[in-house]
Design a protein around this motif. Structure first.
Motif: not given
Length: 194
Positions: A46-56
């Protein structure tokens, strides 16, 4: 569809990596089917920006990095260095469980390298060659996003041969970073500029 061929492992056993493009709301994910040492296991990259990650998801990622780089390696240093904000975060997952991660930094200038860093595998999942999977996925992401740029990393010196197996070349002498010997390494770009 992005399909990578077999990767030769240092242990001499082949690792087959097959990626399939997802459709739908989570199209940024690339599931990765990994077969190693005769047993099949399925992992998802899974490749995401920081803003796309949930808090968990962010908590799990940062906790793993602190547990390994700060606590396990007994190395107090600023893990939260401000670079995560602009980075892409590669996570290797099995179901919802985080097995490993790496951070990708984009080139600052057009001629600069992209950078791979914070490569980490959960202590509970070591010995499964997940570092190979993470590096294969991180390199593939850099080559897809920044094909004309080399890829750089600052390797802990004892991992030099591991990174050389992915065509990284040492470009510095060993130096101490936070009390741990490191070496700068670079991988040539996937494509040469015209």
């Amino acid at each position: 569809m992005d399909v990578r061929a077999a990767v030769a492992l240092q242990a001499g056993k082949p690792l087959e990596v097959k990626a399939v493009q997802l459709e739908g709301p989570r199209a940024g994910e690339v599931p990765v089917e990994v077969k190693a040492t005769g047993a099949a296991a399925t992992y998802r990259a899974d490749l995401r920006s920081l803003d796309e990650l949930t808090t968990r998801e962010l908590y799990d990622l940062l906790r793993m990095r602190v547990d390994v780089f700060v606590v396990e390696q007994n190395c107090p240093y600023p893990e939260l260095d401000g670079k995560d904000i602009d980075a892409l975060h590669l996570r290797l997952l099995e179901g919802g469980k985080l097995l490993g991660a790496a951070r990708i930094l984009k080139p600052y200038e057009p001629q600069d390298p992209s950078k791979i860093g914070r490569v980490v595998v959960s202590p509970d999942h070591r010995g499964k060659r997940l570092g190979d999977v993470l590096m294969s996925e991180a390199i593939a992401a850099c080559e897809r996003l920044y094909p004309e740029n080399p890829i750089a990393l600052s390797a802990q010196a004892h991992l030099r041969r591991f990174y050389e197996s992915f065509d990284f070349i040492a470009v510095s002498q060993e130096y101490l970073e936070d009390g741990i010997p490191h070496i700068d390494m670079v991988r040539p770009p996937a494509t040469q500029p015209a």
